[in-house]
Design a protein around this motif. Structure first.
Motif: not given
Length: 310
Positions: A52-53, A59-60, A207-209, A212-213
Motif C-alpha cells: 500500500a505504500g 491511512t489504514l 492515502g486514496m491518492a 487507490g484501490t
C-alpha cells in the motif's frame, strides 16, 4: 460540568499504598508496554508497505484505529469548550503528521536508524521541560546511546529519509505535550478517539491518492488493522493515561527505549541483527531510562512521605 471536572470525578479513590504504587510505577509500566506495542507494530507496517505504500499504510492505520476508538469510547461531541476542541484538533493534526513523517522515513531508511533519529525529539523535550539537573544527565546519556546506535553518524542514509525522521521526532515532542493536555481535558480516552478521527480524515485523501484501490484489498485491510491496534490504539491509550500522572520530561526520557525495542522488533520480524557497538549503545539507552525511572519513583515516594496525614 467541564471535561476536566468529569475526569476528576471518575478517578477512583485508592488507599495510600496503592496510590503510591500507581502514581510511581504504574505510569512507567504503561509507557513501557506502549513502547513494545508500537515498535512491533512498526515492524509489521514495514512488511505492509509493498502492498500500500507509506501513505496508504498510515491511512489504514489511522482509519482502523479511529473506528475502534470511536466504537469503544463513544465520545461526547457536546459540552466541550472552545479550548477543549482547539486542543484535540491540534492533537489530531500532530498525530497525523507524526505518523506520516515516520512512515515516509522507514520507507527510505531502516527501522532502527529511523527510530533512533525520531527519538531525538522527545530527548530535546526532556532537557527543555525538566527543572532538575539529574534529568539532563539521563537525557545526555540516552543521547550518547542514540548516536552510537546510529553508528556514530548517519552519513550513509538517504538524506530525505533522515529529514522525515527528524520531522517525526519534532512532531513526537509536540504529541507528548498535546497528549497530556488532551488527557486532562477529556474523560478516559475520549479525546484520543476524537483526535484519531481528525487525523484519519486529514490523511484519507492522501492515502486514496497514493494507494487507490489497493486500500480495499482484504489482506491489506487486515494487516493495516493489526498495525493500527499495535501501533495506535494500545500504545496511544496507555501513553495518554500515563501522561496524566507522569511528568513530560520523564516520559520523554523513557521514550529513549524506543531504539532498543525497535532493534529487537527488527531482529524478530525483519531479520535485522545487531553489532556489538549497537548492543553497547542499547545498554546506554536502557541505563538512562532506568535512571529516569528511579528518579521519578524517588520523587513520588518523597512527595507521599512529605504529605501530612489528615
Amino acid at each position: 460540568m467541564t471535561a476536566t471536572s468529569s475526569t476528576a470525578t471518575q478517578t477512583p479513590v485508592t488507599p495510600a499504598g496503592g496510590r503510591r504504587r500507581l502514581g510511581s510505577l504504574g505510569p512507567v509500566g504503561l509507557v513501557l508496554t506502549g513502547c513494545v506495542s508500537v515498535q512491533f507494530g512498526g515492524a509489521l507496517a514495514v512488511t505492509l508497505m509493498p502492498r500500500a505504500g507509506a501513505l496508504g499504510v498510515v491511512t489504514l492505520r489511522l482509519l482502523a484505529a479511529a473506528v475502534v476508538l470511536l466504537l469503544v469510547c463513544r465520545p461526547r461531541l457536546r459540552g466541550h469548550s472552545r479550548a477543549d476542541w482547539g486542543t484535540v484538533i491540534a492533537f489530531g493534526i500532530t498525530m497525523g503528521a507524526m505518523n506520516g513523517l515516520f512512515y515516509e522515513a522507514v520507507a527510505r531508511i531502516p527501522l532502527g536508524p529511523a527510530v533512533t533519529l525520531e527519538v531525538l525529539g522527545p530527548l530535546a523535550l526532556s532537557v527543555l521541560a525538566s527543572r532538575r539537573a539529574i534529568n539532563a544527565l539521563w537525557a545526555g546519556l540516552a543521547l550518547l546511546g542514540v548516536f552510537l546506535l546510529g553508528g556514530g553518524g548517519f552519513g550513509n542514509l538517504d538524506p530525505i529519509g533522515v529529514g522525515f525522521a527528524l520531522g517525526a521526532g519534532a512532531m513526537w515532542a509536540l504529541y507528548i505535550l498535546f497528549s497530556a493536555r488532551t488527557g486532562r481535558r477529556f474523560p478516559q480516552a475520549d479525546g484520543l478517539a476524537l483526535a484519531m478521527a481528525i487525523a484519519a480524515l486529514l490523511f484519507l485523501p492522501l492515502g486514496m491518492a497514493s494507494a487507490g484501490t489497493r486500500l480495499l484489498n482484504p489482506t491489506t485491510v487486515a494487516l493495516g488493522s493489526a498495525v493500527a491496534l499495535l501501533s495506535s490504539v494500545l500504545p496511544y491509550t496507555l501513553e495518554l493515561l500515563a501522561l496524566r500522572r507522569l511528568p513530560a520530561s520523564t516520559f520523554a526520557i523513557l521514550m529513549s527505549l524506543e531504539p532498543a525495542i525497535a532493534a529487537t522488533a527488527g531482529f524478530l520480524i525483519l531479520g535485522q541483527s545487531l553489532s556489538p557497538a549497537e548492543a553497547g549503545a542499547i545498554a546506554l539507552v536502557i541505563a538512562a531510562s532506568i535512571g529516569a525511572v528511579r528518579t521519578q519513583v524517588g520523587r513520588g515516594r518523597a512527595r507521599v512521605e512529605a504529605t501530612p496525614e489528615a
